[in-house]
Design an enzyme around this catalytic site. Structure first.
Site, PDB file in Angstrom:
ATOM      1  N   ILE A   1       0.829  -1.215   0.000  1.00 33.50           N
ATOM      2  CA  ILE A   1       0.000   0.000   0.000  1.00 33.50           C
ATOM      3  C   ILE A   1       0.863   1.265   0.000  1.00 33.50           C
ATOM      4  CG2 ILE A   1      -1.747   1.255   1.324  1.00 33.50           C
ATOM      5  CD1 ILE A   1      -2.634  -1.533   2.429  1.00 33.50           C
TER       6      ILE A   1
ATOM      7  N   TYR B   1      -0.957  -6.825  17.048  1.00 35.81           N
ATOM      8  CA  TYR B   1      -1.282  -6.024  15.857  1.00 35.81           C
ATOM      9  C   TYR B   1      -2.564  -5.227  16.127  1.00 35.81           C
ATOM     10  CZ  TYR B   1      -2.382  -4.938  10.950  1.00 35.81           C
ATOM     11  OH  TYR B   1      -2.684  -4.295   9.768  1.00 35.81           O
TER      12      TYR B   1
ATOM     13  N   LYS C   1      -2.744  -1.186  16.458  1.00 36.82           N
ATOM     14  CA  LYS C   1      -3.541  -0.479  15.450  1.00 36.82           C
ATOM     15  C   LYS C   1      -4.621   0.367  16.148  1.00 36.82           C
ATOM     16  CE  LYS C   1      -1.296  -1.358  11.922  1.00 36.82           C
ATOM     17  NZ  LYS C   1      -0.850  -0.364  10.945  1.00 36.82           N
TER      18      LYS C   1
ATOM     19  N   THR D   1      -1.339  -7.667  -0.577  1.00 40.70           N
ATOM     20  CA  THR D   1       0.009  -7.085  -0.492  1.00 40.70           C
ATOM     21  C   THR D   1       1.009  -8.169  -0.084  1.00 40.70           C
ATOM     22  OG1 THR D   1      -0.208  -6.591   1.864  1.00 40.70           O
ATOM     23  CG2 THR D   1      -0.920  -4.861   0.332  1.00 40.70           C
TER      24      THR D   1
ATOM     25  N   SER E   1      -5.882  -0.183  10.901  1.00 39.52           N
ATOM     26  CA  SER E   1      -6.477  -1.388  10.312  1.00 39.52           C
ATOM     27  C   SER E   1      -7.863  -1.589  10.899  1.00 39.52           C
ATOM     28  CB  SER E   1      -5.598  -2.584  10.662  1.00 39.52           C
ATOM     29  OG  SER E   1      -6.306  -3.786  10.460  1.00 39.52           O
TER      30      SER E   1
HETATM   31  N1  LIG Z   1      -2.884  -5.212   3.428  1.00 37.30           N
HETATM   32  C1  LIG Z   1      -3.981  -5.103   4.176  1.00 37.30           C
HETATM   33  O1  LIG Z   1      -5.006  -5.777   3.945  1.00 37.30           O
HETATM   34  C2  LIG Z   1      -4.004  -4.151   5.331  1.00 37.30           C
HETATM   35  C3  LIG Z   1      -5.183  -4.079   6.083  1.00 37.30           C
HETATM   36  C4  LIG Z   1      -5.235  -3.191   7.138  1.00 37.30           C
HETATM   37  C5  LIG Z   1      -4.155  -2.373   7.416  1.00 37.30           C
HETATM   38  N2  LIG Z   1      -3.018  -2.471   6.689  1.00 37.30           N
HETATM   39  C6  LIG Z   1      -1.894  -1.588   7.038  1.00 37.30           C
HETATM   40  O2  LIG Z   1      -1.383  -0.961   5.883  1.00 37.30           O
HETATM   41  C7  LIG Z   1       0.005  -0.711   6.045  1.00 37.30           C
HETATM   42  C8  LIG Z   1       0.762  -1.286   4.854  1.00 37.30           C
HETATM   43  O3  LIG Z   1       0.493  -2.677   4.812  1.00 37.30           O
HETATM   44  P1  LIG Z   1       0.858  -3.605   3.581  1.00 37.30           P
HETATM   45  O4  LIG Z   1      -0.147  -4.673   3.580  1.00 37.30           O
HETATM   46  O5  LIG Z   1       1.105  -2.783   2.379  1.00 37.30           O
HETATM   47  O6  LIG Z   1       2.238  -4.228   4.128  1.00 37.30           O
HETATM   48  P2  LIG Z   1       3.556  -4.760   3.368  1.00 37.30           P
HETATM   49  O7  LIG Z   1       3.206  -5.251   2.033  1.00 37.30           O
HETATM   50  O8  LIG Z   1       4.206  -5.698   4.321  1.00 37.30           O
HETATM   51  O9  LIG Z   1       4.434  -3.442   3.277  1.00 37.30           O
HETATM   52  C9  LIG Z   1       4.864  -2.841   4.470  1.00 37.30           C
HETATM   53  C10 LIG Z   1       5.923  -1.827   4.183  1.00 37.30           C
HETATM   54  O10 LIG Z   1       6.348  -1.285   5.445  1.00 37.30           O
HETATM   55  C11 LIG Z   1       7.767  -1.365   5.494  1.00 37.30           C
HETATM   56  N3  LIG Z   1       8.262  -1.417   6.856  1.00 37.30           N
HETATM   57  C12 LIG Z   1       8.004  -2.354   7.807  1.00 37.30           C
HETATM   58  N4  LIG Z   1       8.665  -2.053   8.920  1.00 37.30           N
HETATM   59  C13 LIG Z   1       9.353  -0.906   8.678  1.00 37.30           C
HETATM   60  C14 LIG Z   1      10.209  -0.110   9.444  1.00 37.30           C
HETATM   61  N5  LIG Z   1      10.528  -0.428  10.701  1.00 37.30           N
HETATM   62  N6  LIG Z   1      10.730   1.005   8.895  1.00 37.30           N
HETATM   63  C15 LIG Z   1      10.433   1.346   7.623  1.00 37.30           C
HETATM   64  N7  LIG Z   1       9.631   0.615   6.837  1.00 37.30           N
HETATM   65  C16 LIG Z   1       9.106  -0.505   7.361  1.00 37.30           C
HETATM   66  C17 LIG Z   1       8.097  -2.602   4.687  1.00 37.30           C
HETATM   67  O11 LIG Z   1       9.459  -2.575   4.340  1.00 37.30           O
HETATM   68  P3  LIG Z   1      10.333  -3.950   4.277  1.00 37.30           P
HETATM   69  O12 LIG Z   1      10.094  -4.476   2.910  1.00 37.30           O
HETATM   70  O13 LIG Z   1      11.723  -3.468   4.517  1.00 37.30           O
HETATM   71  O14 LIG Z   1       9.818  -4.857   5.336  1.00 37.30           O
HETATM   72  C18 LIG Z   1       7.158  -2.412   3.525  1.00 37.30           C
HETATM   73  O15 LIG Z   1       7.661  -1.451   2.615  1.00 37.30           O
HETATM   74  C19 LIG Z   1       0.414  -1.363   7.364  1.00 37.30           C
HETATM   75  O16 LIG Z   1       0.480  -0.380   8.368  1.00 37.30           O
HETATM   76  C20 LIG Z   1      -0.718  -2.334   7.644  1.00 37.30           C
HETATM   77  O17 LIG Z   1      -0.902  -2.560   9.010  1.00 37.30           O
HETATM   78  C21 LIG Z   1      -2.907  -3.350   5.644  1.00 37.30           C
END
Ligand SMILES: NC(=O)c1ccc[n+]([C@@H]2O[C@H](COP(=O)([O-])OP(=O)(O)OC[C@H]3O[C@@H](n4cnc5c(N)ncnc54)[C@H](OP(=O)(O)O)[C@@H]3O)[C@@H](O)[C@H]2O)c1
Length: 332
Positions: A61, A210, A214, A245, A185
């Site tokens: 995202i 988590y 959140k 993702t 989330s």
């Molecule tokens: N996907 C969903 O359905 C969903 C639903 C609800 C909420 N969310 C929220 O949306 C956000 C993005 O989620 P996503 O699904 O896109 O996750 P993702 O695919 O795992 O991407 C997460 C990103 O955050 C980076 N990251 C993690 N820890 C970090 C740190 N300490 N410092 C800097 N960057 C860091 C990761 O980098 P690395 O590659 O280095 O790990 C990656 O670029 C999150 O906050 C998640 O909780 C997602």
């Protein structure tokens, strides 16, 4: 002819039903329906001359948000913890968005010393910041500690973003209208605000922590919004729905397998946070959004956050990050 005054009660009702029926509302069915009535898009180059920071911009995202901001004309600072991934993500945006202005930033947001160093450096380089999106997130199965000894989800979702917000506040205030968005989330509905054992020393479970952290993000965003109510900096939280993702593939493989046809794509997941920064809509306390509308922070059967618990939580966040304990009173 504008039929919206006639149809608004029906669409409001349908929107609320979608929100309570998780599968409908959080999946791509929800955004697919709502986009027929949700508020207008930002103007095509709405963010020209503006500057935005997106954390966790190297995948999922966050990368999609950075791409959308670049498409709206903003200078986007991609924050990631892995320099190579940051470089690759910046290159991907430059090749897909004409004239994209992208800056590569390396900072592990869970490492409070790294956040202090990066924000100091950043503040020396730019005069103002229009948008700050706290998107970095993760859900490790084992309890993991940061260099400062904090539990990793607490540090990534709460402590690092809080510290970064406070340290970038002068830049945000210098922008003459800025927005901060915490990407929370829908899982946050699964936890009350917990102000004891913030570091999850007892009975760690990735999913439970988590949901807790959140929930903390939503309370923190609302507290920041109150703190900055007299200024032109807006603070919101939002949830993206269920989005396909790398993170979901890594942390929730079974959920992904079962729901895959219904999952949103990353641009859909990025939509509300980008729209919030680009259009700065009016916002009421709670300040929690999904699909371009404010949502309740608790469901009807849940208790509202106890003000004493909120105070205890904020005191600890201030103490653990060495930041201001004055949670009221900032003025323009
Ligand atoms: N996907 C969903 O359905 C969903 C639903 C609800 C909420 N969310 C929220 O949306 C956000 C993005 O989620 P996503 O699904 O896109 O996750 P993702 O695919 O795992 O991407 C997460 C990103 O955050 C980076 N990251 C993690 N820890 C970090 C740190 N300490 N410092 C800097 N960057 C860091 C990761 O980098 P690395 O590659 O280095 O790990 C990656 O670029 C999150 O906050 C998640 O909780 C997602």
């Amino acid at each position: 002819m504008d039929f919206s005054p006639l149809t608004r009660p029906a669409t409001n009702l349908l929107d609320g039903v979608l929100d309570r029926a998780l599968i409908l509302g959080y999946s791509k069915l929800g955004s697919g329906l709502r986009r027929h009535w949700w508020p207008a898009d930002a103007q095509p180059r709405a963010m020209l001359g503006k500057r935005v920071v997106v954390t966790g911009a190297t995948a999922g995202i966050g990368l999609a948000m950075a791409q959308s901001f670049a498409g709206l004309g903003a200078t986007v600072h991609l924050v990631g913890r892995d320099p190579q991934k940051v470089r690759q993500s910046a290159a991907a945006i430059r090749s897909s968005v004409t004239e994209a202005e992208v800056a590569e930033e390396v900072c592990d947001v869970s490492d409070l010393d790294a956040v202090r160093a990066w924000t100091a450096d950043f503040a020396n380089q730019v005069p103002a910041l229009n948008g700050l999106v706290h998107n970095a997130g993760l859900m490790p199965t084992e309890r993991t500690l940061t260099p400062q000894g904090h539990e990793l989800q607490l540090a990534t979702h709460v402590l690092g973003p809080h510290l970064m917000t406070e340290r970038l506040l002068p830049l945000l205030r210098a922008a003459g209208g800025a927005s901060v968005v915490f990407v929370s989330s829908g899982g946050m509905y699964g936890s009350p605000l917990v102000a004891g054992d913030l570091e999850s020393r007892h009975g760690y479970s990735g999913l439970r922590v988590y949901a807790r952290t959140k929930k903390m993000q939503v309370v923190l965003a609302d507290s920041w919004a109150r703190r900055l109510a007299g200024t032109d900096v807006r603070v919101e939280s939002m949830h993206p729905g269920w989005v396909d993702t790398p993170g979901v593939a890594e942390y929730l493989p079974r959920f992904r397998m079962l729901t895959k046809p219904l999952l949103r794509d990353v641009a859909d997941g990025a939509d509300t946070a980008v729209w919030l920064v680009a259009t700065r809509p009016a916002s009421k306390p709670g300040h929690f959004w999904h699909d371009r509308a404010q949502r309740p922070t608790t469901f009807g059967w849940q208790r509202h956050d106890n003000p004493a618990t909120v105070r205890r939580f904020l005191e600890q966040v201030s103490r653990l990050t060495g930041t201001s304990e004055a949670w009221t009173g900032l003025r323009a």
